[in-house]
Design a protein around this motif. Sequence first.
Motif, short mmCIF file in Angstrom:
data_model
loop_
_atom_site.label_atom_id
_atom_site.label_comp_id
_atom_site.label_asym_id
_atom_site.label_seq_id
_atom_site.Cartn_x
_atom_site.Cartn_y
_atom_site.Cartn_z
N GLY A 154 0.81 -1.21 0.00
CA GLY A 154 0.00 0.00 0.00
C GLY A 154 0.84 1.27 0.00
O GLY A 154 2.07 1.21 -0.11
N PRO A 155 0.21 2.41 0.15
CA PRO A 155 0.91 3.69 0.03
C PRO A 155 1.85 4.02 1.19
O PRO A 155 2.65 4.94 1.09
CB PRO A 155 -0.24 4.71 -0.04
CG PRO A 155 -1.38 4.03 0.64
CD PRO A 155 -1.23 2.56 0.36
N ALA A 156 1.78 3.28 2.28
CA ALA A 156 2.63 3.57 3.44
C ALA A 156 4.11 3.33 3.14
O ALA A 156 4.98 3.93 3.76
CB ALA A 156 2.20 2.73 4.64
N VAL A 157 4.40 2.42 2.18
CA VAL A 157 5.79 2.12 1.82
C VAL A 157 5.95 2.35 0.31
O VAL A 157 5.59 1.49 -0.48
CB VAL A 157 6.18 0.67 2.18
CG1 VAL A 157 7.63 0.40 1.79
CG2 VAL A 157 5.96 0.38 3.65
N PRO A 158 6.48 3.52 -0.08
CA PRO A 158 6.68 3.76 -1.51
C PRO A 158 7.64 2.75 -2.11
O PRO A 158 8.65 2.39 -1.49
CB PRO A 158 7.29 5.17 -1.56
CG PRO A 158 7.00 5.78 -0.23
CD PRO A 158 6.88 4.65 0.75
N VAL A 159 7.33 2.30 -3.32
CA VAL A 159 8.19 1.37 -4.05
C VAL A 159 8.66 2.10 -5.31
O VAL A 159 7.85 2.52 -6.13
CB VAL A 159 7.44 0.07 -4.42
CG1 VAL A 159 8.36 -0.87 -5.21
CG2 VAL A 159 6.91 -0.62 -3.17
N ARG A 160 9.96 2.26 -5.42
CA ARG A 160 10.57 3.00 -6.53
C ARG A 160 11.31 2.05 -7.46
O ARG A 160 11.72 0.97 -7.04
CB ARG A 160 11.59 4.01 -6.01
CG ARG A 160 11.18 4.81 -4.82
CD ARG A 160 10.15 5.83 -5.14
NE ARG A 160 10.01 6.71 -3.97
CZ ARG A 160 8.96 7.40 -3.72
NH1 ARG A 160 7.95 7.37 -4.54
NH2 ARG A 160 8.89 8.16 -2.65
N LEU A 161 11.51 2.49 -8.68
CA LEU A 161 12.35 1.77 -9.64
C LEU A 161 13.63 2.58 -9.81
O LEU A 161 13.59 3.73 -10.24
CB LEU A 161 11.63 1.63 -10.98
CG LEU A 161 10.42 0.70 -11.00
CD1 LEU A 161 9.66 0.84 -12.31
CD2 LEU A 161 10.83 -0.74 -10.76
N GLY A 162 14.76 1.98 -9.44
CA GLY A 162 16.05 2.66 -9.57
C GLY A 162 16.83 2.11 -10.74
O GLY A 162 16.92 0.89 -10.93
N ASP A 163 17.40 2.99 -11.54
CA ASP A 163 18.20 2.59 -12.70
C ASP A 163 19.37 1.73 -12.23
O ASP A 163 20.17 2.16 -11.40
CB ASP A 163 18.72 3.83 -13.42
CG ASP A 163 19.39 3.52 -14.75
OD1 ASP A 163 19.77 2.35 -14.98
OD2 ASP A 163 19.57 4.46 -15.54
N GLU A 164 19.46 0.51 -12.73
CA GLU A 164 20.50 -0.41 -12.25
C GLU A 164 21.41 -0.91 -13.36
O GLU A 164 22.02 -1.96 -13.23
CB GLU A 164 19.88 -1.59 -11.51
CG GLU A 164 19.17 -2.56 -12.41
CD GLU A 164 19.30 -3.99 -11.95
OE1 GLU A 164 20.40 -4.56 -12.04
OE2 GLU A 164 18.29 -4.55 -11.51
N ARG A 165 21.54 -0.14 -14.41
CA ARG A 165 22.42 -0.58 -15.49
C ARG A 165 23.81 -0.89 -14.96
O ARG A 165 24.39 -0.09 -14.24
CB ARG A 165 22.51 0.48 -16.58
CG ARG A 165 21.31 0.46 -17.50
CD ARG A 165 21.38 1.55 -18.50
NE ARG A 165 20.78 2.75 -17.91
CZ ARG A 165 20.40 3.80 -18.60
NH1 ARG A 165 20.59 3.83 -19.89
NH2 ARG A 165 19.85 4.82 -18.01
N MET A 166 24.28 -2.08 -15.27
CA MET A 166 25.64 -2.52 -14.97
C MET A 166 25.90 -2.89 -13.51
O MET A 166 27.01 -3.23 -13.15
CB MET A 166 26.67 -1.46 -15.41
CG MET A 166 26.57 -1.07 -16.87
SD MET A 166 26.76 -2.45 -18.01
CE MET A 166 28.47 -2.80 -17.80
N THR A 167 24.90 -2.85 -12.62
CA THR A 167 25.17 -3.13 -11.21
C THR A 167 25.63 -4.57 -10.98
O THR A 167 26.52 -4.79 -10.15
CB THR A 167 23.96 -2.83 -10.31
OG1 THR A 167 22.84 -3.58 -10.77
CG2 THR A 167 23.64 -1.37 -10.28
N THR A 168 25.06 -5.53 -11.68
CA THR A 168 25.48 -6.92 -11.49
C THR A 168 26.91 -7.10 -11.97
O THR A 168 27.72 -7.77 -11.31
CB THR A 168 24.52 -7.89 -12.19
OG1 THR A 168 23.21 -7.71 -11.65
CG2 THR A 168 24.94 -9.33 -11.99
N ALA A 169 27.26 -6.47 -13.08
CA ALA A 169 28.64 -6.55 -13.58
C ALA A 169 29.61 -5.90 -12.60
O ALA A 169 30.69 -6.44 -12.33
CB ALA A 169 28.74 -5.89 -14.95
#
Length: 165
Positions: free
Chosen positions: A107-122
Amino acid sequence: MAAPVPDRPGADDPGPGRRLGVDVGDVRVGVAVSDPGALLATPVETIARATGRRGPDGPDIDRLVALARELDVAEIVVGLPLMLDGSAGSSARKAADVAFRLRRRLGPAVPVRLGDERMTTAIAARRMRAAGVRAREGRDRIDQAAAVEILQSWLDMRRADVTGT
């Protein structure tokens, strides 16, 4: 469904509190958490990926929801693995689906964001190799390290936004 777009920290920041970082893979989900001051990301665990893009939530989503509640997080950052040209492929759609499921459950109590993760696993894999961890032996740890990279990047951007530096 529109192509997912990464969020940026900003005016809708929920304030102080822990953040949860999530790296969604095909096989595993890496998880990291910040300290209560939202300065430093640390690894938490690796969860077996179970939920498909269709159908009910699986135990992986259940565990993420449980962690968010147990750790009393103020915000969740799910890594969005865009292509190098910025377009969204199937991995980005899978990450956006996990974010959608978390939003629906928390629900709205915990915002869920999408963060750019290009190359993080590498980047995470390179750092693990430099530390002497073999990729095959350290796959679970690499997923957690990727979640740390995603979350730490978000925390650094957030700190710059909040302090203006």
